[in-house]
Motif scaffolding. Structure first.
Motif, PDB file in Angstrom:
ATOM      1  N   HIS A 206       0.808  -1.123   0.035  1.00 27.65           N
ATOM      2  CA  HIS A 206       0.027  -0.072  -0.081  1.00 27.65           C
ATOM      3  C   HIS A 206       0.898   1.418   0.090  1.00 27.65           C
ATOM      4  N   VAL A 207       1.146   2.058  -1.226  1.00 30.62           N
ATOM      5  CA  VAL A 207       2.011   2.683  -1.242  1.00 30.62           C
ATOM      6  C   VAL A 207       1.796   4.181  -1.431  1.00 30.62           C
ATOM      7  N   TYR A 208       2.487   4.914  -0.543  1.00 24.55           N
ATOM      8  CA  TYR A 208       2.301   6.746  -0.739  1.00 24.55           C
ATOM      9  C   TYR A 208       3.769   7.160  -1.010  1.00 24.55           C
ATOM     10  N   ALA A 209       4.617   6.367  -1.507  1.00 25.95           N
ATOM     11  CA  ALA A 209       6.005   6.888  -1.500  1.00 25.95           C
ATOM     12  C   ALA A 209       6.958   5.991  -2.634  1.00 25.95           C
ATOM     13  N   ASP A 210       8.144   5.989  -2.539  1.00 26.60           N
ATOM     14  CA  ASP A 210       9.034   5.278  -3.397  1.00 26.60           C
ATOM     15  C   ASP A 210       9.247   4.008  -3.184  1.00 26.60           C
ATOM     16  N   LEU A 211       8.815   2.945  -3.904  1.00 26.30           N
ATOM     17  CA  LEU A 211       8.943   1.370  -3.792  1.00 26.30           C
ATOM     18  C   LEU A 211       9.680   0.885  -5.000  1.00 26.30           C
ATOM     19  N   ALA A 234      -8.918  -6.220  -4.449  1.00 24.90           N
ATOM     20  CA  ALA A 234      -7.693  -6.143  -3.860  1.00 24.90           C
ATOM     21  C   ALA A 234      -6.433  -6.060  -4.757  1.00 24.90           C
ATOM     22  N   ALA A 235      -5.420  -5.598  -4.504  1.00 26.27           N
ATOM     23  CA  ALA A 235      -4.430  -5.711  -5.242  1.00 26.27           C
ATOM     24  C   ALA A 235      -2.912  -6.169  -4.687  1.00 26.27           C
ATOM     25  N   VAL A 236      -2.064  -6.395  -5.618  1.00 30.88           N
ATOM     26  CA  VAL A 236      -0.695  -6.506  -5.251  1.00 30.88           C
ATOM     27  C   VAL A 236      -0.087  -5.243  -4.880  1.00 30.88           C
ATOM     28  N   PHE A 237      -0.149  -4.371  -5.880  1.00 39.40           N
ATOM     29  CA  PHE A 237       0.529  -3.125  -5.677  1.00 39.40           C
ATOM     30  C   PHE A 237      -0.660  -2.052  -5.477  1.00 39.40           C
ATOM     31  N   GLY A 238      -1.004  -1.508  -4.372  1.00 36.57           N
ATOM     32  CA  GLY A 238      -2.059  -0.508  -4.422  1.00 36.57           C
ATOM     33  C   GLY A 238      -1.244   1.078  -4.281  1.00 36.57           C
ATOM     34  N   ILE A 239      -1.170   1.746  -5.141  1.00 31.57           N
ATOM     35  CA  ILE A 239      -0.288   2.770  -5.395  1.00 31.57           C
ATOM     36  C   ILE A 239      -1.255   4.208  -5.355  1.00 31.57           C
ATOM     37  N   LYS A 257      -8.305 -12.960  -7.566  1.00 30.11           N
ATOM     38  CA  LYS A 257      -9.253 -11.972  -7.108  1.00 30.11           C
ATOM     39  C   LYS A 257      -8.657 -10.965  -6.916  1.00 30.11           C
ATOM     40  N   GLY A 258      -8.414  -9.937  -7.988  1.00 32.13           N
ATOM     41  CA  GLY A 258      -7.885  -8.621  -7.692  1.00 32.13           C
ATOM     42  C   GLY A 258      -6.912  -8.112  -8.812  1.00 32.13           C
ATOM     43  N   TYR A 259      -6.287  -7.182  -8.524  1.00 21.38           N
ATOM     44  CA  TYR A 259      -5.495  -6.549  -9.523  1.00 21.38           C
ATOM     45  C   TYR A 259      -3.999  -6.893  -8.963  1.00 21.38           C
ATOM     46  N   LEU A 260      -3.182  -6.875 -10.376  1.00 25.42           N
ATOM     47  CA  LEU A 260      -1.769  -6.601 -10.152  1.00 25.42           C
ATOM     48  C   LEU A 260      -1.315  -5.119  -9.681  1.00 25.42           C
ATOM     49  N   LEU A 261      -1.983  -4.302 -10.277  1.00 29.89           N
ATOM     50  CA  LEU A 261      -1.792  -2.999 -10.067  1.00 29.89           C
ATOM     51  C   LEU A 261      -2.892  -2.116  -9.960  1.00 29.89           C
ATOM     52  N   SER A 262      -3.159  -1.275  -8.958  1.00 30.21           N
ATOM     53  CA  SER A 262      -4.086  -0.484  -8.631  1.00 30.21           C
ATOM     54  C   SER A 262      -3.500   0.963  -8.476  1.00 30.21           C
ATOM     55  N   VAL A 263      -3.660   1.974  -9.426  1.00 32.91           N
ATOM     56  CA  VAL A 263      -2.734   3.159  -9.463  1.00 32.91           C
ATOM     57  C   VAL A 263      -3.750   4.117  -9.304  1.00 32.91           C
ATOM     58  N   THR A 283      12.045  -9.431 -16.140  1.00 27.37           N
ATOM     59  CA  THR A 283      12.376 -10.797 -16.917  1.00 27.37           C
ATOM     60  C   THR A 283      11.282 -11.583 -16.477  1.00 27.37           C
ATOM     61  N   GLY A 284      10.333 -11.350 -15.305  1.00 29.39           N
ATOM     62  CA  GLY A 284       9.422 -12.302 -14.949  1.00 29.39           C
ATOM     63  C   GLY A 284       8.135 -12.155 -15.562  1.00 29.39           C
ATOM     64  N   THR A 285       7.257 -13.092 -14.935  1.00 30.71           N
ATOM     65  CA  THR A 285       5.835 -13.151 -15.758  1.00 30.71           C
ATOM     66  C   THR A 285       5.001 -12.327 -14.764  1.00 30.71           C
ATOM     67  N   LEU A 286       3.950 -11.551 -14.935  1.00 31.36           N
ATOM     68  CA  LEU A 286       3.252 -10.607 -14.060  1.00 31.36           C
ATOM     69  C   LEU A 286       1.782 -11.090 -14.499  1.00 31.36           C
ATOM     70  N   ASP A 287       0.998 -11.659 -13.339  1.00 30.33           N
ATOM     71  CA  ASP A 287      -0.321 -12.063 -13.737  1.00 30.33           C
ATOM     72  C   ASP A 287      -1.394 -11.498 -12.985  1.00 30.33           C
ATOM     73  N   GLY A 288      -2.327 -10.787 -13.667  1.00 35.37           N
ATOM     74  CA  GLY A 288      -3.237  -9.902 -13.134  1.00 35.37           C
ATOM     75  C   GLY A 288      -3.663  -8.842 -13.878  1.00 35.37           C
ATOM     76  N   ASP A 289      -4.887  -8.265 -13.257  1.00 36.06           N
ATOM     77  CA  ASP A 289      -5.561  -7.022 -14.075  1.00 36.06           C
ATOM     78  C   ASP A 289      -4.836  -5.733 -13.598  1.00 36.06           C
ATOM     79  N   PHE A 290      -5.290  -4.761 -14.147  1.00 32.91           N
ATOM     80  CA  PHE A 290      -4.716  -3.297 -13.959  1.00 32.91           C
ATOM     81  C   PHE A 290      -6.001  -2.358 -13.671  1.00 32.91           C
ATOM     82  N   PHE A 291      -5.740  -1.531 -12.733  1.00 33.31           N
ATOM     83  CA  PHE A 291      -6.879  -0.550 -12.546  1.00 33.31           C
ATOM     84  C   PHE A 291      -6.153   0.860 -12.540  1.00 33.31           C
ATOM     85  N   PHE A 292      -6.585   1.995 -13.237  1.00 36.08           N
ATOM     86  CA  PHE A 292      -6.019   3.092 -12.973  1.00 36.08           C
ATOM     87  C   PHE A 292      -7.161   4.199 -12.891  1.00 36.08           C
ATOM     88  N   ALA A 293      -6.690   5.497 -12.036  1.00 36.58           N
ATOM     89  CA  ALA A 293      -7.465   6.336 -11.808  1.00 36.58           C
ATOM     90  C   ALA A 293      -6.619   7.792 -11.896  1.00 36.58           C
TER      91      ALA A 293
END
Length: 371
Positions: A206-211, A234-239, A257-263, A283-293
């Motif tokens: 749950h990110v409010y800064a630099d990760l 839910a999200a792996v990265f909630g930015i 059940k959720g997002y890879l990124l929620s930005v 170089t890895g594989t990323l599995d999941g949806d994206f949400f942007f606002a």
């Protein structure tokens, strides 16, 4: 006649009836001396009357002998702060038993910015709490971590170990990074696990800064909690703010059940949440949806599978105003790709004022809705 002399300590008079004389007989004043380490500890030093007898601890001491016994932890273990490790005394007329403290596994270590050791810890949470700006927390064993809020800039070196998220039913995240700080997580695995004792949660970061997340394999099987937009978001990265780097060989698996990124789903004027930038270069594989606002995502490299991209308005700020989506998403070479709004509509019309670049196709606007 009567003998008025008093024998010295440790001796007695014995009368010889034949000669009517007295002997001075030394008594046996030795006592048993037993030294036993605790679990996972060892004898560091034994001194008797100042002499080092560590290599051959005597089974007995004489009355008046002064002893000092020191214990230490076996390699990879630690003795709890405050536990007694040094035992001293003087032999008298009773057996002496010295038992050392138990030691426990070192789960994490802390080093400062110069690499100097600051301490060993039996729990990861304790190590993080002890770390200060610029410190590195390094796992020495697989570990669990509950809900953690960070207001410091540190590095979490997983050291090829596995960190399992273990948070409560009401907790929304595993690690929250607060405004103005920086966190690097590298070289290991993170598991969002759900079982009888570890419930699901909504966000790993749950990110409010630099990760920066570098060379981390994330298993999001347990990421099934109710997110900030309701069940299934839910999200792996909630930015919410900051610059996020997903680099090295970082991978995300099993987002069921959720997002890879929620930005950018919590922005507002005057709050300082004015920058949301994500770089994906892995170089890895990323599995999941994206949400942007809002925000910007720079895709460099990475195998993104099964992704759908949702655009939506940000959460209301304290003035009850909505923040328009201002996302710039530049991405190419995706074959399994769908761009959609929160209500499933496909955006239309490439135009001069395009904000969105997807597979070479420019889009000026999207008809977004709350997802």
């Amino acid at each position: 006649g009567d003998c008025s002399l008093t024998p010295p300590t440790g001796y007695k008079f014995v009368k010889d009836e034949a000669t009517q004389s007295y002997w001075v007989l030394k008594l046996d004043t030795s006592v048993d001396f037993t030294v036993t380490p605790g679990a996972n500890s060892k004898i560091a030093e034994v001194l008797v009357n100042g002499d080092d007898v560590t290599g051959s601890v005597p089974a007995k001491l004489e009355a008046g002998d002064i002893y000092k016994v020191t214990f230490e932890a076996e390699n990879g273990y630690m003795i709890a702060a405050g536990a007694q490790t040094v035992f001293e005394g003087t032999a008298a007329n009773a057996a002496i038993t010295v038992t050392g403290p138990d030691a426990v596994l070192v789960v994490a270590t802390v080093t400062d910015a110069d690499g100097s050791a600051m301490g060993n810890y039996a729990a990861l949470a304790d190590a993080i709490a002890a770390a200060t700006n610029g410190c590195t927390v390094t796992l020495q064993q697989d570990a669990t971590l509950g809900k953690t809020s960070l207001s410091k800039s540190i590095t979490l070196d997983l050291n090829s170990k596995t960190l399992t998220g273990a948070v409560g039913a009401s907790d929304k995240y595993l690690i929250s990074l607060n405004l103005g700080y920086a966190l690097t997580v590298k070289d290991g695995s993170i598991v969002a696990k759900t079982d009888a004792t570890q419930v699901a949660f909504s966000e790993i970061f749950h990110v409010y800064a630099d990760l920066t997340v570098e060379n981390v394999a994330i298993d999001a099987t347990g990421l099934t909690g109710t997110g900030y937009f309701g069940e299934g978001t839910a999200a792996v990265f909630g930015i919410m703010n900051g610059n996020v780097q997903i680099t090295g060989s970082t991978s995300v698996a099993n987002v069921n059940k959720g997002y890879l990124l929620s930005v950018g789903n919590h922005a507002g004027a005057g709050k300082g949440y004015d920058s949301r930038n994500v770089t994906i270069n892995t170089t890895g594989t990323l599995d999941g949806d994206f949400f942007f606002a809002g925000g910007k995502v720079n895709y460099v490299a990475g195998d993104i599978t099964g992704a759908k991209f949702y655009y939506g308005a940000a959460r209301a700020d304290t003035d009850d105003t909505k923040v328009d989506a201002t996302t710039v998403f530049a991405i190419s070479d995706l074959t399994d790709f769908t761009l959609t709004t929160g209500v499933g509509e496909v955006p239309t019309a490439p135009a001069d004022e395009a904000k969105y670049l997807v597979n070479g196709q420019l889009y000026a606007t999207v008809a977004y809705a709350e997802a």
